[in-house]
Each structure stands twice: as C-alpha cells, then as structure tokens.
Design a protein around this motif. Structure first.
Motif, PDB file in Angstrom:
ATOM      1  N   GLU A 258       0.827  -1.212   0.000  1.00  0.00           N
ATOM      2  CA  GLU A 258       0.000   0.000   0.000  1.00  0.00           C
ATOM      3  C   GLU A 258       0.856   1.253   0.000  1.00  0.00           C
ATOM      4  OE1 GLU A 258      -3.684   2.002   2.551  1.00  0.00           O
ATOM      5  OE2 GLU A 258      -2.567   0.289   3.355  1.00  0.00           O
ATOM      6  N   ALA A 259       1.908   1.223   0.835  1.00  0.00           N
ATOM      7  CA  ALA A 259       2.794   2.392   0.882  1.00  0.00           C
ATOM      8  C   ALA A 259       3.531   2.571  -0.437  1.00  0.00           C
ATOM      9  CB  ALA A 259       3.785   2.236   2.038  1.00  0.00           C
ATOM     10  N   GLU A 260       3.965   1.470  -1.025  1.00  0.00           N
ATOM     11  CA  GLU A 260       4.712   1.563  -2.272  1.00  0.00           C
ATOM     12  C   GLU A 260       3.819   2.064  -3.409  1.00  0.00           C
ATOM     13  OE1 GLU A 260       8.257   1.616  -4.085  1.00  0.00           O
ATOM     14  OE2 GLU A 260       7.892   1.002  -1.992  1.00  0.00           O
ATOM     15  N   LEU A 261       2.555   1.601  -3.404  1.00  0.00           N
ATOM     16  CA  LEU A 261       1.630   2.060  -4.449  1.00  0.00           C
ATOM     17  C   LEU A 261       1.274   3.527  -4.291  1.00  0.00           C
ATOM     18  CD1 LEU A 261      -0.828  -0.983  -4.721  1.00  0.00           C
ATOM     19  CD2 LEU A 261       0.935  -0.280  -6.358  1.00  0.00           C
ATOM     20  N   GLY A 262       1.391   4.023  -3.048  1.00  0.00           N
ATOM     21  CA  GLY A 262       1.096   5.434  -2.822  1.00  0.00           C
ATOM     22  C   GLY A 262       2.249   6.352  -3.219  1.00  0.00           C
ATOM     23  N   ALA A 263       3.411   5.738  -3.478  1.00  0.00           N
ATOM     24  CA  ALA A 263       4.560   6.561  -3.879  1.00  0.00           C
ATOM     25  C   ALA A 263       4.405   7.016  -5.334  1.00  0.00           C
ATOM     26  CB  ALA A 263       5.849   5.766  -3.698  1.00  0.00           C
ATOM     27  N   SER A 264       5.137   8.062  -5.667  1.00  0.00           N
ATOM     28  CA  SER A 264       5.053   8.593  -7.036  1.00  0.00           C
ATOM     29  C   SER A 264       5.633   7.622  -8.053  1.00  0.00           C
ATOM     30  CB  SER A 264       5.778   9.937  -7.118  1.00  0.00           C
ATOM     31  OG  SER A 264       7.142   9.773  -6.703  1.00  0.00           O
ATOM     32  N   GLN A 265       6.671   6.897  -7.654  1.00  0.00           N
ATOM     33  CA  GLN A 265       7.291   5.919  -8.547  1.00  0.00           C
ATOM     34  C   GLN A 265       7.464   4.604  -7.774  1.00  0.00           C
ATOM     35  OE1 GLN A 265      10.946   7.536 -10.061  1.00  0.00           O
ATOM     36  NE2 GLN A 265       9.920   8.940 -11.483  1.00  0.00           N
ATOM     37  N   PRO A 266       6.424   3.705  -7.809  1.00  0.00           N
ATOM     38  CA  PRO A 266       6.516   2.441  -7.069  1.00  0.00           C
ATOM     39  C   PRO A 266       7.686   1.600  -7.550  1.00  0.00           C
ATOM     40  CG  PRO A 266       4.271   2.861  -7.832  1.00  0.00           C
ATOM     41  CD  PRO A 266       5.136   3.878  -8.508  1.00  0.00           C
ATOM     42  N   ARG A 268       9.019  -1.714  -8.466  1.00  0.00           N
ATOM     43  CA  ARG A 268       8.460  -2.995  -8.879  1.00  0.00           C
ATOM     44  C   ARG A 268       9.140  -4.179  -8.180  1.00  0.00           C
ATOM     45  NH1 ARG A 268       5.293  -2.969 -13.392  1.00  0.00           N
ATOM     46  NH2 ARG A 268       5.850  -5.154 -13.810  1.00  0.00           N
ATOM     47  N   ALA A 269      10.417  -4.022  -7.902  1.00  0.00           N
ATOM     48  CA  ALA A 269      11.116  -5.108  -7.216  1.00  0.00           C
ATOM     49  C   ALA A 269      10.551  -5.322  -5.812  1.00  0.00           C
ATOM     50  CB  ALA A 269      12.610  -4.816  -7.152  1.00  0.00           C
ATOM     51  N   VAL A 270      10.279  -4.196  -5.109  1.00  0.00           N
ATOM     52  CA  VAL A 270       9.695  -4.291  -3.765  1.00  0.00           C
ATOM     53  C   VAL A 270       8.310  -4.915  -3.834  1.00  0.00           C
ATOM     54  CG1 VAL A 270       8.883  -2.985  -1.784  1.00  0.00           C
ATOM     55  CG2 VAL A 270      11.039  -2.361  -2.892  1.00  0.00           C
ATOM     56  N   LEU A 271       7.496  -4.481  -4.825  1.00  0.00           N
ATOM     57  CA  LEU A 271       6.146  -5.032  -4.966  1.00  0.00           C
ATOM     58  C   LEU A 271       6.200  -6.520  -5.267  1.00  0.00           C
ATOM     59  CD1 LEU A 271       4.389  -2.206  -7.026  1.00  0.00           C
ATOM     60  CD2 LEU A 271       4.106  -2.745  -4.605  1.00  0.00           C
ATOM     61  N   SER A 272       7.090  -6.928  -6.162  1.00  0.00           N
ATOM     62  CA  SER A 272       7.207  -8.343  -6.502  1.00  0.00           C
ATOM     63  C   SER A 272       7.634  -9.172  -5.298  1.00  0.00           C
ATOM     64  CB  SER A 272       8.219  -8.529  -7.639  1.00  0.00           C
ATOM     65  OG  SER A 272       7.777  -7.848  -8.813  1.00  0.00           O
ATOM     66  N   GLY A 273       8.565  -8.638  -4.510  1.00  0.00           N
ATOM     67  CA  GLY A 273       9.006  -9.370  -3.322  1.00  0.00           C
ATOM     68  C   GLY A 273       7.889  -9.544  -2.314  1.00  0.00           C
ATOM     69  N   GLN A 274       7.112  -8.465  -2.106  1.00  0.00           N
ATOM     70  CA  GLN A 274       6.015  -8.564  -1.142  1.00  0.00           C
ATOM     71  C   GLN A 274       4.904  -9.487  -1.635  1.00  0.00           C
ATOM     72  OE1 GLN A 274       6.214  -7.328   1.943  1.00  0.00           O
ATOM     73  NE2 GLN A 274       8.297  -6.716   1.321  1.00  0.00           N
ATOM     74  N   ILE A 275       4.629  -9.435  -2.925  1.00  0.00           N
ATOM     75  CA  ILE A 275       3.615 -10.356  -3.485  1.00  0.00           C
ATOM     76  C   ILE A 275       4.076 -11.800  -3.354  1.00  0.00           C
ATOM     77  CG2 ILE A 275       2.497 -11.068  -5.628  1.00  0.00           C
ATOM     78  CD1 ILE A 275       2.413  -8.117  -6.432  1.00  0.00           C
ATOM     79  N   ALA A 276       5.365 -12.049  -3.598  1.00  0.00           N
ATOM     80  CA  ALA A 276       5.893 -13.399  -3.431  1.00  0.00           C
ATOM     81  C   ALA A 276       5.775 -13.848  -1.978  1.00  0.00           C
ATOM     82  CB  ALA A 276       7.345 -13.447  -3.884  1.00  0.00           C
ATOM     83  N   ARG A 277       6.020 -12.900  -1.061  1.00  0.00           N
ATOM     84  CA  ARG A 277       5.888 -13.234   0.360  1.00  0.00           C
ATOM     85  C   ARG A 277       4.441 -13.578   0.711  1.00  0.00           C
ATOM     86  NH1 ARG A 277       7.603  -9.359   5.509  1.00  0.00           N
ATOM     87  NH2 ARG A 277       7.077 -10.890   7.133  1.00  0.00           N
ATOM     88  N   VAL A 278       3.496 -12.830   0.147  1.00  0.00           N
ATOM     89  CA  VAL A 278       2.075 -13.125   0.377  1.00  0.00           C
ATOM     90  C   VAL A 278       1.737 -14.515  -0.144  1.00  0.00           C
ATOM     91  CG1 VAL A 278      -0.278 -12.491  -0.296  1.00  0.00           C
ATOM     92  CG2 VAL A 278       1.332 -10.715   0.436  1.00  0.00           C
ATOM     93  N   ASN A 279       2.210 -14.831  -1.342  1.00  0.00           N
ATOM     94  CA  ASN A 279       1.938 -16.152  -1.913  1.00  0.00           C
ATOM     95  C   ASN A 279       2.530 -17.263  -1.059  1.00  0.00           C
ATOM     96  OD1 ASN A 279       0.480 -15.240  -4.137  1.00  0.00           O
ATOM     97  ND2 ASN A 279       2.335 -14.918  -5.367  1.00  0.00           N
ATOM     98  N   ARG A 280       3.752 -17.036  -0.521  1.00  0.00           N
ATOM     99  CA  ARG A 280       4.356 -18.064   0.326  1.00  0.00           C
ATOM    100  C   ARG A 280       3.548 -18.268   1.614  1.00  0.00           C
ATOM    101  NH1 ARG A 280       9.205 -15.483  -1.276  1.00  0.00           N
ATOM    102  NH2 ARG A 280       9.317 -14.387   0.717  1.00  0.00           N
ATOM    103  N   LEU A 281       3.107 -17.159   2.200  1.00  0.00           N
ATOM    104  CA  LEU A 281       2.283 -17.266   3.409  1.00  0.00           C
ATOM    105  C   LEU A 281       0.993 -18.024   3.136  1.00  0.00           C
ATOM    106  CD1 LEU A 281       2.716 -13.697   4.957  1.00  0.00           C
ATOM    107  CD2 LEU A 281       3.548 -15.857   5.910  1.00  0.00           C
ATOM    108  N   ILE A 282       0.351 -17.732   2.033  1.00  0.00           N
ATOM    109  CA  ILE A 282      -0.895 -18.421   1.683  1.00  0.00           C
ATOM    110  C   ILE A 282      -0.644 -19.906   1.449  1.00  0.00           C
ATOM    111  CG2 ILE A 282      -2.696 -18.606  -0.075  1.00  0.00           C
ATOM    112  CD1 ILE A 282      -2.543 -15.566  -0.392  1.00  0.00           C
TER     113      ILE A 282
END
Length: 447
Positions: A258-266, A268-282
């Motif tokens: 959410e914080a990264e998406l609120g930035a002017s220039q997200p 993508r590496a951070v978003l991909s890492g967090q999404i991968a972490r979400v998938n691993r948790l699930i």
C-alpha cells in the motif's frame, strides 16, 4: 419419524406377531388334546355301558330276549333323557331302554363279531347321539344279537366348548399381558436411546459434550460422538489460529504494498518481493490446513516410497538441469509409508527440493520398512536450528533462515500423520532429515 417406522414399534409388533402365532398354535394343540381326551373318555363310558348291557341280557328257552337287571345308568329309565340302549336281531328290536319309549335306534352291522364300533346318530328328539354297538352270540341263541348304547353328545360338546372358551380367554389374557410386558421391556431397554436423543438435542442447542452413564452397548457410540466433537473443536481452533496467523502475516506485506503504491514511482522489485511473500504465506497456511484435514497415519493407506521418490526425482532433474546434481534413490521394496500419497509427495517434494537447493552436488533418498531419509552435502543446520526444527509446529521458515518454507510444511504434515521427524547431519556434512514410523506388520496389523 412416524411410529410405524420407529424401532420401538418394530420390536413390539414383531414380538406381538410371534406371540399371536405361538398362542394360536398352542391353543389349537391344547384344544385338540382336550377334545380327544374328552372324546376318548366318552367312548370309554359308552363301551362300559355296552359291556354292562351285554352282561344283563338274557335269552329264555322260548328265545325271548330280556334284560334281567338295570344296566347301571338311571337315565336309561327316563323318557328321552338322551341315554339309550337297544337290543335287536338285525331286523326287529328285541329289547330297549325305557328312555327310548317307542323310538328305535338305527341298526348297522359291525364288520367283525365282538368288535365295538362308534357312530353318530340322531335321537328321538333330534339330538346328536354317539352310539357304541357290537354283535354278540349269546348261549341258547343261534342268531347274532346287535347291542347298541347311545348317549347325547350335548354334554361332551358343552364341555369342549367351555374348555375352548376358557382356553381362549386365558391365552388371550396371557397374550395381552405378554405384549404389555414386551412393550414395557422394549421401552425400558430403549430408554437410554431416548436419553441419548435428548442429550444430542441439548448438545445441538447448547454445545458441550455428552455426559452420563449409558449401557455397554451405547457407551461406544457416546464415546465416538465425543471424539468427533473434540476433533471438530480442535479443527475449528486450528482454523481460527491459521486465519489469525495468516491475517497477522499479511498485514506487513500489504502495508508495504500500500505504501509503495502510494509513492510517485513504485518500486516494482519491492512489490514483486512482497507479493511473493504473500503467496508463500498463503501456500504455507493452505498446506497446514489441508494436512490437518487429512486422515491420520494410522488410518491412511500405505504408499510405496520408491514410486513417489522416482516421480519427484524426474521432476527435479528437469528443474535443475543446469546443475551437475546427483540424486540417488535407495528405497527398499517393502518401504511403505503409512500416509496419504499426496501428503507423502508433498513431504518428499519439499525435502528433496530443499536438498537440491542447498546441496553442493549430492542428494540421497533412503527408505526402509520403518523410515525415510533425505540427506545432502550442503551446509546443514546448526545445533540450535536443529533443536528448533524438531519442535512440533515450529515455523522453520522464520526460525532457521536459509532452510526454506518447505520444512515448516513437512513438520506439520509429519506431526499430523503420526510420523516422527528428526534433523541431523549427514555423513557429507549437510542436512539429514529422517521420518520414521512403526512397522505395523510386526504386530499383526496390516492396512
């Protein structure tokens, strides 16, 4: 459920049918036995009077037949009393009792001289008679004399009817009493089931467990219901724990996204890492939930380890085709794991994949009748990491960095399947993971 289909009604109806049949058969046998006994006694009386008549018959010199003394039954002297005797020569009546007055009994000729025969006749007043007759040759006479003694059947028939009525009332009352007793017995016997039904209704409304003392036949059912309730309660508690853990684990990556998406220039590496972490948790929590819903190892079918290990090896060889890896399989033919095939595939898949990721070159899978071992020549685990890893339900993905999330899934599946999980160091210095189970063939239990 309608009463016609209830267990109580079926038991009472079945008992009532058998009682009615038994009473009817018993009544018929007793009635026939009594009727035959009365009939035999009646015939014996007639035979006795016939002998008495033969004893008093006299023939004088002129050939006249007479009776010198009373035959012995006073009713022979009462007109139309129902008791009669008669002496004839086959054509004419030579002598008869006063009770016959001017009536003559029918005459029939016995087949053999001296043999007593019985027949039924109609008396002077239209009553049914039982007649005993015989032919005799008396001294002083050359002709056969036909002697007959008759008695009304009314007395005998009334006695039989009275007995049958009494027998019907007695057996009917006995049958009704027995059916009532069966109903009471069935009600008393099924009372624990009624109590169990009320307890289940209260359980459905208020929760809790089944309590109380139940008969030996019902107690296993009560115990099984309580075990199911305990199991369901544990499942619900684990599900709540999984949901809470998953929600707690998702908060941080979601906040970062959410914080990264609120930035002017997200980034993508951070978003991909967090999404991968979400998938691993699930994946971790879904695997744990599925493992807890699977049957325990004592009930699961035995699976050949060699087949599953060969399939996983083929997949890993393709995945790590760019590396010079050696995956060795030494699985005995009698290596049968007491676990569902999918669970064994997930355990072996995680262990072998983890070994391939951290190995230098060699990975070895060994299976016997009572154990399964996966080892590599990688860096292994420290003693502290091994101690944490052997704790049931430990989150090894967080406690032992570098070991991978797969070990957490393996630990959960092993615990829920009744397998013993151990971590150690291989002869090559890398990680050695051992799963062991009891050999049920040795104590006579086979799947």
């Amino acid at each position: 459920m309608s009463s016609s289909r209830s267990l109580r009604s079926r038991l009472i109806l079945g008992a009532a049918l058998w009682l009615v049949l038994a009473m009817a058969l018993g009544g018929w046998i007793l009635g026939n036995a009594f009727s035959n006994a009365v009939e035999a006694s009646f015939h014996e009386r007639l035979r006795a009077h016939l002998r008495a008549l033969a004893a008093v018959v006299e023939i004088n010199s002129a050939g006249t037949v007479g009776v010198g003394r009373p035959v012995g039954e006073p009713r022979f002297d009462l007109p139309y009393s129902g008791w009669y005797w008669q002496v004839s020569d086959g054509e004419t009546v030579r002598a008869r009792s006063r009770s016959l007055w001017d009536f003559a009994l029918p005459v029939s000729t016995p087949a053999t001289e001296g043999v007593v025969l019985f027949r039924q006749d109609i008396g002077p007043r239209g009553e049914a008679l039982e007649t005993a007759e015989r032919d005799l040759v008396f001294p002083g006479s050359e002709r056969l004399l036909h002697l007959s003694v008759s008695a009304s059947r009314q007395e005998v028939d009334n006695e039989v009817r009275g007995f049958n009525l009494l027998l019907t009332l007695a057996l009917g009352g006995l049958g009704v009493g027995l059916i009532a007793a069966v109903a009471l017995q069935v009600g008393y016997g099924l009372r624990p089931l009624g109590q169990l039904a009320l307890a289940l209704d209260n359980l459905r409304q208020r929760g809790g467990r089944l309590h109380g003392h139940y008969p030996r036949e019902v107690a296993p059912l009560v115990a099984a219901v309580n075990e199911v309730l305990d199991h369901d309660e544990r499942m619900i508690a684990r599900a709540r724990t999984h949901v809470g853990n998953l929600a707690h684990g998702l908060k941080t990556p979601l906040a970062v996204i959410e914080a990264e998406l609120g930035a002017s220039q997200p980034d993508r590496a951070v978003l991909s890492g967090q999404i991968a972490r979400v998938n691993r948790l699930i994946d971790v929590h879904l695997s744990r939930a599925r493992a807890e819903a699977a049957p325990s190892g004592s009930l699961a079918a035995r699976v050949a380890v060699a087949e599953v290990a060969a399939e996983i090896k083929a997949a890993l060889v393709r995945i790590h085709a760019g590396r010079d890896l050696s995956i060795e399989l030494e699985c005995a033919a009698d290596a049968l794991a007491p676990i569902a095939r999918d669970d064994l595939a997930e355990i072996l898949g995680n262990l072998m994949d983890n070994a391939c990721k951290w190995t230098t070159r060699r990975v070895k899978v060994t299976a016997t009748a009572t154990s399964l071992t996966v080892e590599d020549d990688g860096r292994g685990l420290s003693p502290e990491e091994s101690e944490i890893a052997t704790q049931r339900g430990a989150r090894l993905d967080e406690s032992a960095p570098g070991s991978g999330l797969g070990l957490a899934i393996v630990a959960d599946l092993a615990a829920l399947s009744g397998l013993e999980l151990g971590f150690g160091r291989s002869d090559w210095g890398g990680l050695k993971v051992t799963l062991s189970w009891a050999d049920r063939r040795r104590n006579g239990s086979r799947s």
